[in-house]
Design a protein around this motif. Structure first.
Motif, PDB file in Angstrom:
ATOM      1  N   GLU A   3       0.854  -1.186   0.000  1.00  0.00           N
ATOM      2  CA  GLU A   3       0.000   0.000   0.000  1.00  0.00           C
ATOM      3  C   GLU A   3       0.891   1.238   0.000  1.00  0.00           C
ATOM      4  O   GLU A   3       1.939   1.255   0.635  1.00  0.00           O
ATOM      5  CB  GLU A   3      -0.905   0.015   1.239  1.00  0.00           C
ATOM      6  N   PRO A   4       0.514   2.295  -0.716  1.00  0.00           N
ATOM      7  CA  PRO A   4       1.325   3.514  -0.692  1.00  0.00           C
ATOM      8  C   PRO A   4       1.360   4.127   0.701  1.00  0.00           C
ATOM      9  O   PRO A   4       0.412   3.997   1.471  1.00  0.00           O
ATOM     10  CB  PRO A   4       0.627   4.446  -1.687  1.00  0.00           C
ATOM     11  N   ASP A  13     -16.591  13.525  -5.478  1.00  0.00           N
ATOM     12  CA  ASP A  13     -17.223  13.276  -6.771  1.00  0.00           C
ATOM     13  C   ASP A  13     -16.696  12.009  -7.448  1.00  0.00           C
ATOM     14  O   ASP A  13     -16.972  11.769  -8.607  1.00  0.00           O
ATOM     15  CB  ASP A  13     -17.032  14.477  -7.691  1.00  0.00           C
ATOM     16  N   LYS A  14     -15.964  11.185  -6.718  1.00  0.00           N
ATOM     17  CA  LYS A  14     -15.425   9.947  -7.278  1.00  0.00           C
ATOM     18  C   LYS A  14     -15.931   8.762  -6.477  1.00  0.00           C
ATOM     19  O   LYS A  14     -16.244   8.871  -5.303  1.00  0.00           O
ATOM     20  CB  LYS A  14     -13.895   9.961  -7.240  1.00  0.00           C
ATOM     21  N   VAL A  15     -15.990   7.619  -7.134  1.00  0.00           N
ATOM     22  CA  VAL A  15     -16.442   6.385  -6.519  1.00  0.00           C
ATOM     23  C   VAL A  15     -15.272   5.418  -6.498  1.00  0.00           C
ATOM     24  O   VAL A  15     -14.547   5.275  -7.477  1.00  0.00           O
ATOM     25  CB  VAL A  15     -17.612   5.778  -7.327  1.00  0.00           C
ATOM     26  N   GLU A  16     -15.086   4.764  -5.371  1.00  0.00           N
ATOM     27  CA  GLU A  16     -14.003   3.791  -5.253  1.00  0.00           C
ATOM     28  C   GLU A  16     -14.494   2.431  -5.732  1.00  0.00           C
ATOM     29  O   GLU A  16     -15.570   1.975  -5.355  1.00  0.00           O
ATOM     30  CB  GLU A  16     -13.547   3.686  -3.803  1.00  0.00           C
ATOM     31  N   VAL A  17     -13.714   1.797  -6.614  1.00  0.00           N
ATOM     32  CA  VAL A  17     -14.044   0.467  -7.113  1.00  0.00           C
ATOM     33  C   VAL A  17     -12.835  -0.438  -6.934  1.00  0.00           C
ATOM     34  O   VAL A  17     -11.704   0.025  -6.825  1.00  0.00           O
ATOM     35  CB  VAL A  17     -14.456   0.482  -8.606  1.00  0.00           C
ATOM     36  N   SER A  18     -13.093  -1.704  -6.898  1.00  0.00           N
ATOM     37  CA  SER A  18     -12.025  -2.689  -6.786  1.00  0.00           C
ATOM     38  C   SER A  18     -11.955  -3.466  -8.092  1.00  0.00           C
ATOM     39  O   SER A  18     -12.974  -3.939  -8.594  1.00  0.00           O
ATOM     40  CB  SER A  18     -12.320  -3.633  -5.622  1.00  0.00           C
ATOM     41  N   ILE A  19     -10.747  -3.583  -8.657  1.00  0.00           N
ATOM     42  CA  ILE A  19     -10.574  -4.335  -9.899  1.00  0.00           C
ATOM     43  C   ILE A  19      -9.424  -5.310  -9.727  1.00  0.00           C
ATOM     44  O   ILE A  19      -8.565  -5.142  -8.852  1.00  0.00           O
ATOM     45  CB  ILE A  19     -10.308  -3.403 -11.104  1.00  0.00           C
ATOM     46  N   HIS A  20      -9.414  -6.315 -10.555  1.00  0.00           N
ATOM     47  CA  HIS A  20      -8.344  -7.298 -10.553  1.00  0.00           C
ATOM     48  C   HIS A  20      -7.515  -7.079 -11.808  1.00  0.00           C
ATOM     49  O   HIS A  20      -8.051  -7.094 -12.912  1.00  0.00           O
ATOM     50  CB  HIS A  20      -8.905  -8.717 -10.550  1.00  0.00           C
ATOM     51  N   LEU A  21      -6.211  -6.838 -11.623  1.00  0.00           N
ATOM     52  CA  LEU A  21      -5.312  -6.612 -12.745  1.00  0.00           C
ATOM     53  C   LEU A  21      -4.203  -7.641 -12.738  1.00  0.00           C
ATOM     54  O   LEU A  21      -3.792  -8.121 -11.681  1.00  0.00           O
ATOM     55  CB  LEU A  21      -4.673  -5.219 -12.668  1.00  0.00           C
ATOM     56  N   ASP A  22      -3.696  -7.919 -13.913  1.00  0.00           N
ATOM     57  CA  ASP A  22      -2.533  -8.771 -14.039  1.00  0.00           C
ATOM     58  C   ASP A  22      -1.347  -8.057 -13.383  1.00  0.00           C
ATOM     59  O   ASP A  22      -1.145  -6.858 -13.594  1.00  0.00           O
ATOM     60  CB  ASP A  22      -2.253  -9.009 -15.534  1.00  0.00           C
ATOM     61  N   PRO A  23      -0.557  -8.751 -12.565  1.00  0.00           N
ATOM     62  CA  PRO A  23       0.561  -8.089 -11.876  1.00  0.00           C
ATOM     63  C   PRO A  23       1.563  -7.451 -12.831  1.00  0.00           C
ATOM     64  O   PRO A  23       2.107  -6.379 -12.543  1.00  0.00           O
ATOM     65  CB  PRO A  23       1.217  -9.207 -11.071  1.00  0.00           C
ATOM     66  N   LEU A  25       0.873  -6.139 -15.747  1.00  0.00           N
ATOM     67  CA  LEU A  25       0.246  -4.913 -16.230  1.00  0.00           C
ATOM     68  C   LEU A  25       0.353  -3.801 -15.193  1.00  0.00           C
ATOM     69  O   LEU A  25       0.662  -2.655 -15.516  1.00  0.00           O
ATOM     70  CB  LEU A  25      -1.215  -5.183 -16.586  1.00  0.00           C
ATOM     71  N   LEU A  26       0.126  -4.151 -13.940  1.00  0.00           N
ATOM     72  CA  LEU A  26       0.237  -3.160 -12.874  1.00  0.00           C
ATOM     73  C   LEU A  26       1.667  -2.629 -12.768  1.00  0.00           C
ATOM     74  O   LEU A  26       1.874  -1.427 -12.579  1.00  0.00           O
ATOM     75  CB  LEU A  26      -0.211  -3.753 -11.542  1.00  0.00           C
ATOM     76  N   ASP A  27       2.654  -3.494 -12.942  1.00  0.00           N
ATOM     77  CA  ASP A  27       4.055  -3.043 -12.927  1.00  0.00           C
ATOM     78  C   ASP A  27       4.320  -2.061 -14.057  1.00  0.00           C
ATOM     79  O   ASP A  27       5.015  -1.061 -13.880  1.00  0.00           O
ATOM     80  CB  ASP A  27       5.005  -4.233 -13.036  1.00  0.00           C
ATOM     81  N   GLN A  28       3.756  -2.330 -15.231  1.00  0.00           N
ATOM     82  CA  GLN A  28       3.942  -1.416 -16.357  1.00  0.00           C
ATOM     83  C   GLN A  28       3.281  -0.063 -16.086  1.00  0.00           C
ATOM     84  O   GLN A  28       3.830   0.984 -16.425  1.00  0.00           O
ATOM     85  CB  GLN A  28       3.370  -2.025 -17.636  1.00  0.00           C
ATOM     86  N   ILE A  29       2.097  -0.097 -15.467  1.00  0.00           N
ATOM     87  CA  ILE A  29       1.412   1.160 -15.134  1.00  0.00           C
ATOM     88  C   ILE A  29       2.211   1.935 -14.101  1.00  0.00           C
ATOM     89  O   ILE A  29       2.322   3.153 -14.171  1.00  0.00           O
ATOM     90  CB  ILE A  29      -0.017   0.875 -14.638  1.00  0.00           C
ATOM     91  N   LYS A  30       2.803   1.235 -13.129  1.00  0.00           N
ATOM     92  CA  LYS A  30       3.569   1.912 -12.083  1.00  0.00           C
ATOM     93  C   LYS A  30       4.804   2.603 -12.638  1.00  0.00           C
ATOM     94  O   LYS A  30       5.322   3.535 -12.027  1.00  0.00           O
ATOM     95  CB  LYS A  30       3.954   0.919 -10.985  1.00  0.00           C
ATOM     96  N   THR A  33       3.332   6.109 -13.445  1.00  0.00           N
ATOM     97  CA  THR A  33       2.901   6.981 -12.352  1.00  0.00           C
ATOM     98  C   THR A  33       2.788   6.184 -11.063  1.00  0.00           C
ATOM     99  O   THR A  33       2.694   4.966 -11.091  1.00  0.00           O
ATOM    100  CB  THR A  33       1.536   7.616 -12.675  1.00  0.00           C
ATOM    101  N   ASN A  34       2.768   6.893  -9.953  1.00  0.00           N
ATOM    102  CA  ASN A  34       2.545   6.248  -8.664  1.00  0.00           C
ATOM    103  C   ASN A  34       1.061   6.114  -8.352  1.00  0.00           C
ATOM    104  O   ASN A  34       0.694   5.546  -7.339  1.00  0.00           O
ATOM    105  CB  ASN A  34       3.234   7.043  -7.548  1.00  0.00           C
ATOM    106  N   ASP A  35       0.220   6.678  -9.210  1.00  0.00           N
ATOM    107  CA  ASP A  35      -1.234   6.631  -9.017  1.00  0.00           C
ATOM    108  C   ASP A  35      -1.879   5.875 -10.179  1.00  0.00           C
ATOM    109  O   ASP A  35      -2.346   6.483 -11.144  1.00  0.00           O
ATOM    110  CB  ASP A  35      -1.784   8.057  -8.926  1.00  0.00           C
ATOM    111  N   PRO A  36      -1.896   4.529 -10.118  1.00  0.00           N
ATOM    112  CA  PRO A  36      -2.472   3.757 -11.220  1.00  0.00           C
ATOM    113  C   PRO A  36      -3.928   4.092 -11.499  1.00  0.00           C
ATOM    114  O   PRO A  36      -4.385   3.977 -12.626  1.00  0.00           O
ATOM    115  CB  PRO A  36      -2.339   2.303 -10.765  1.00  0.00           C
ATOM    116  N   SER A  37      -4.673   4.538 -10.493  1.00  0.00           N
ATOM    117  CA  SER A  37      -6.083   4.851 -10.726  1.00  0.00           C
ATOM    118  C   SER A  37      -6.240   5.977 -11.741  1.00  0.00           C
ATOM    119  O   SER A  37      -7.194   5.989 -12.523  1.00  0.00           O
ATOM    120  CB  SER A  37      -6.778   5.212  -9.417  1.00  0.00           C
ATOM    121  N   LYS A  38      -5.318   6.932 -11.749  1.00  0.00           N
ATOM    122  CA  LYS A  38      -5.385   8.041 -12.704  1.00  0.00           C
ATOM    123  C   LYS A  38      -5.177   7.534 -14.126  1.00  0.00           C
ATOM    124  O   LYS A  38      -5.887   7.936 -15.051  1.00  0.00           O
ATOM    125  CB  LYS A  38      -4.343   9.105 -12.347  1.00  0.00           C
TER     126      LYS A  38
END
Length: 76
Positions: A3-4, A13-23, A25-30, A33-38
């Motif tokens: 966790e950060p 004005d935003k809704v929190e959702v939970s998603i499952h990502l391939d690890p 893919l998440l490494d590539q997104i990181k 940025t440090n904020d994958p949700s953006k």
């Protein structure tokens, strides 16, 4: 998952959702940025904006071939 250290403040004005990502893919997104949700939010917005202008084999208009000239007008 790690966790950060600093939790972003939830926006009213935003809704929190939970998603499952391939690890992987998440490494590539990181790497972006440090904020994958953006990144995910921007990708979804672009996808929805372009949903009406799909460019795949099933949505393209075929280009018509020009008409064949009569036999006497061939440029042989």
């Amino acid at each position: 998952m790690n966790e950060p250290a600093v939790q972003p403040h939830p926006s009213p004005d935003k809704v929190e959702v939970s998603i499952h990502l391939d690890p992987d893919l998440l490494d590539q997104i990181k790497h972006l940025t440090n904020d994958p949700s953006k990144v995910i939010e921007v990708a979804i917005r672009q996808w929805l904006r372009n949903a009406n202008s799909r460019d795949d084999d099933l949505t393209r208009n075929l280009q018509r071939n020009p008409p064949i000239p009569p036999r006497g007008e061939w440029n042989d």
